[in-house]
Enzyme design. Structure first.
Site, PDB file in Angstrom:
ATOM      1  N   ARG A   9     -38.311   3.359  50.086  1.00 55.23           N
ATOM      2  CA  ARG A   9     -39.403   2.876  49.237  1.00 55.23           C
ATOM      3  C   ARG A   9     -40.699   2.881  50.032  1.00 55.23           C
ATOM      4  NH1 ARG A   9     -39.451   0.749  44.410  1.00 55.23           N
ATOM      5  NH2 ARG A   9     -37.231   1.204  44.395  1.00 55.23           N
ATOM      6  N   THR A  37     -45.102   8.666  46.170  1.00 53.53           N
ATOM      7  CA  THR A  37     -44.128   7.725  46.706  1.00 53.53           C
ATOM      8  C   THR A  37     -43.074   8.571  47.409  1.00 53.53           C
ATOM      9  OG1 THR A  37     -42.814   7.853  44.687  1.00 53.53           O
ATOM     10  CG2 THR A  37     -44.419   6.059  44.814  1.00 53.53           C
ATOM     11  N   LYS A  79     -38.817   8.218  44.795  1.00 58.75           N
ATOM     12  CA  LYS A  79     -38.450   8.644  43.441  1.00 58.75           C
ATOM     13  C   LYS A  79     -37.669   9.959  43.543  1.00 58.75           C
ATOM     14  CE  LYS A  79     -42.133   5.828  41.527  1.00 58.75           C
ATOM     15  NZ  LYS A  79     -43.429   5.758  40.818  1.00 58.75           N
ATOM     16  N   TYR A 133     -44.604  -3.468  66.570  1.00 63.79           N
ATOM     17  CA  TYR A 133     -45.995  -3.334  66.119  1.00 63.79           C
ATOM     18  C   TYR A 133     -46.591  -2.042  66.639  1.00 63.79           C
ATOM     19  CZ  TYR A 133     -47.852  -6.892  63.164  1.00 63.79           C
ATOM     20  OH  TYR A 133     -48.141  -7.625  62.063  1.00 63.79           O
ATOM     21  N   ASP A 185     -51.648  12.493  41.883  1.00 58.68           N
ATOM     22  CA  ASP A 185     -50.653  11.474  42.231  1.00 58.68           C
ATOM     23  C   ASP A 185     -49.302  11.999  41.738  1.00 58.68           C
ATOM     24  OD1 ASP A 185     -48.909   9.359  42.315  1.00 58.68           O
ATOM     25  OD2 ASP A 185     -50.300   7.904  41.433  1.00 58.68           O
ATOM     26  N   GLU A 212     -49.998  -0.664  65.399  1.00 61.45           N
ATOM     27  CA  GLU A 212     -51.291  -0.392  64.755  1.00 61.45           C
ATOM     28  C   GLU A 212     -51.948   0.814  65.408  1.00 61.45           C
ATOM     29  OE1 GLU A 212     -53.615  -3.973  64.742  1.00 61.45           O
ATOM     30  OE2 GLU A 212     -52.442  -4.830  63.095  1.00 61.45           O
TER      31      GLU A 212
HETATM   32  C1  LIG Z   1     -44.444   4.865  40.861  1.00 66.94           C
HETATM   33  C2  LIG Z   1     -45.847   5.315  40.795  1.00 66.94           C
HETATM   34  C3  LIG Z   1     -46.836   4.749  41.640  1.00 66.94           C
HETATM   35  C4  LIG Z   1     -46.652   3.500  42.430  1.00 66.94           C
HETATM   36  O1  LIG Z   1     -45.680   3.419  43.328  1.00 66.94           O
HETATM   37  P1  LIG Z   1     -45.256   1.989  43.951  1.00 66.94           P
HETATM   38  O2  LIG Z   1     -44.576   2.402  45.187  1.00 66.94           O
HETATM   39  O3  LIG Z   1     -44.390   1.339  42.927  1.00 66.94           O
HETATM   40  O4  LIG Z   1     -46.493   1.211  44.199  1.00 66.94           O
HETATM   41  C5  LIG Z   1     -48.100   5.321  41.624  1.00 66.94           C
HETATM   42  N1  LIG Z   1     -48.394   6.344  40.814  1.00 66.94           N
HETATM   43  C6  LIG Z   1     -47.489   6.876  39.969  1.00 66.94           C
HETATM   44  C7  LIG Z   1     -47.893   8.016  39.105  1.00 66.94           C
HETATM   45  C8  LIG Z   1     -46.197   6.367  39.916  1.00 66.94           C
HETATM   46  O5  LIG Z   1     -45.322   6.864  39.051  1.00 66.94           O
END
Ligand SMILES: *Cc1c(COP(=O)(O)O)cnc(C)c1O
Length: 417
Positions: free
Chosen positions: A233, A224, A227, A52, A198, A54
């Protein structure tokens, strides 16, 4: 692997082994997926899951954090170097969580924001009515131009000046073209609002310089790490220094409790790998492969949304082939080619059926595949989609997929006999 899992829980061990074999034996074309390294997997599977922590490095609510502090600080320092960001928070559990945390940091419920429509390639978290974002804030969707199928910046500007949002969210999950961050910055300046980029899908391309970086143009950047970045993840927020405290408070204690320290360690490993020259070459090859796949598919008569790709993915419009995205994705999966059905802009089918499939090259490129393999994959896709349910043809394609995947070994260390 210590072999303990097999001893303690053979049921789960067997499922994991089956998944290893599936990943090795199929051709992975889901644009949001990748194969992380054994080093990343090892950090993820470590004792840091026990701890933990926090709070933030050297400011914790728990004792015993001296090594935890080191590893989180390392992740932060590496991410800053990688992206050239002023401030980084590596604690978001996922990409969706990272977006939510930026929203709660700067918006109040009911505030107006602009986000790319899910139907045109945006993400659920950019204001979809079925998502917390669309239910909590007044999100106005923007999209692509019907003719060019590229982001309609005139529409975006018009909406921004009409609705005077507090925030423009830019970024996508199914958009094959370069995003023009400077143009969006100037629209935001005209409308007097913040920009959140994003870059969940394109983060790897951005750090390699294969896609322009949003960092100089946006107050906030979320991503993320699993990807194109090829890490564990998880999610991450980058922001300007002036928002550092607000963002950190929104993440913890605002939205999350204890950080996933094993994932944060794996993020540090991912950033270390991403800082290497090989990573840059890898990202360039992803884009080269995507172009090769797109070109070959066009050659087989498939129409690509916007006519092609600048990044790691493409959207194939199957309308003229008179098959739905759902049937296409299922048929390819039968052959061992894994993709997903996807809405195309102005789709006439429902999101459960769709007129398109989305194909991406990050995972196949990780296996070492290059242009010749992309041409072969395009040929196999074409055969499969032009011969739906033709058993003899499908058996041949399955054999080809087996041969192809066997030529590009993956995770040999994870195979047990
Ligand atoms: C994949 C994705 C997310 C979300 O990611 P998670 O880890 O699945 O919650 C957010 N924004 C965009 C543009 C994405 O492609």
């Amino acid at each position: 692997m210590s072999g303990k899992l097999k001893e303690v829980d053979p049921e789960v061990a067997e499922i994991l082994q089956a998944e290893v074999r599936r990943e090795i034996g199929e051709i992975e074309l889901i644009a949001s997926e990748n194969f992380s390294s054994l080093a990343v997997l090892e950090a993820q599977g470590s004792v840091l899951t026990n701890k933990y922590a926090e709070g933030y490095p050297y400011r914790r609510y728990y004792e015993g954090c001296r090594y935890i502090d080191q590893v989180e600080q390392l992740a932060i320092d590496r991410a800053q170097a990688l992206f050239g960001a002023e401030h980084v928070n590596v604690q978001p559990h996922s990409g969706s969580q990272a977006d939510l945390e930026v929203y709660t940091a700067i918006l109040k419920p009911g505030d107006t924001a602009l986000g790319m429509s899910l139907a045109h390639g945006g993400h659920l978290t950019h204001g979809s009515p079925v998502n917390f974002s669309g239910q909590t804030y007044n999100f106005i969707p923007y999209g692509v131009d019907r003719r060019t199928e590229r982001l309609d910046l005139d529409q975006l500007r018009e909406l921004a000046l009409r609705h005077r949002p507090k925030l423009i969210v830019v970024g996508a999950s199914a958009y094959p073209r370069i995003i023009d961050f400077p143009a969006i910055r100037s629209i935001a300046d005209e409308a007097g609002c913040y920009v959140l980029a994003d870059i969940a899908h394109i983060a790897g391309l951005v750090v390699a310089g294969v896609h322009p970086s949003p960092i100089p143009y946006c107050e906030f950047v979320t991503t993320t790490t699993h990807k194109t970045l090829r890490g564990p993840r998880g999610g991450m927020i980058l922001c300007r220094k002036e928002f550092a405290r607000t963002i950190d408070k929104a993440v913890f204690p605002g939205m999350q409790g204890g950080p996933l320290m094993h994932i944060i360690a794996a993020k540090a490993v991912c950033f270390h790998e991403a800082l290497s020259p090989e990573f840059k070459a890898y990202q360039q090859q992803i884009v080269t492969n995507a172009k090769a796949l797109a070109e070959a598919l066009s050659g087989y008569g498939f129409r690509l949304v916007s006519g092609g790709t600048d990044n790691h993915l493409m959207l194939v419009d199957l309308t003229l082939k008179e098959i739905t995205g759902k049937v296409a994705a299922q048929s390819l999966a039968e052959c061992g080619i894994i993709a997903n059905k996807n809405e195309i802009p102005f789709d006439k089918q429902s999101p459960m059926i769709t007129s398109g499939i989305r194909l991406g090259t990050p995972a196949a490129t990780t296996r070492g595949m290059k242009e010749p393999e992309m041409k072969l994959i395009a040929e196999l896709i074409s055969q499969a989609l032009h011969n739906i349910d033709h058993t003899a043809v499908y058996n041949e394609i399955k054999q080809e997929v087996k041969k192809l995947s066997a030529g590009f070994p993956l995770y040999p260390e994870l195979l047990s006999n």
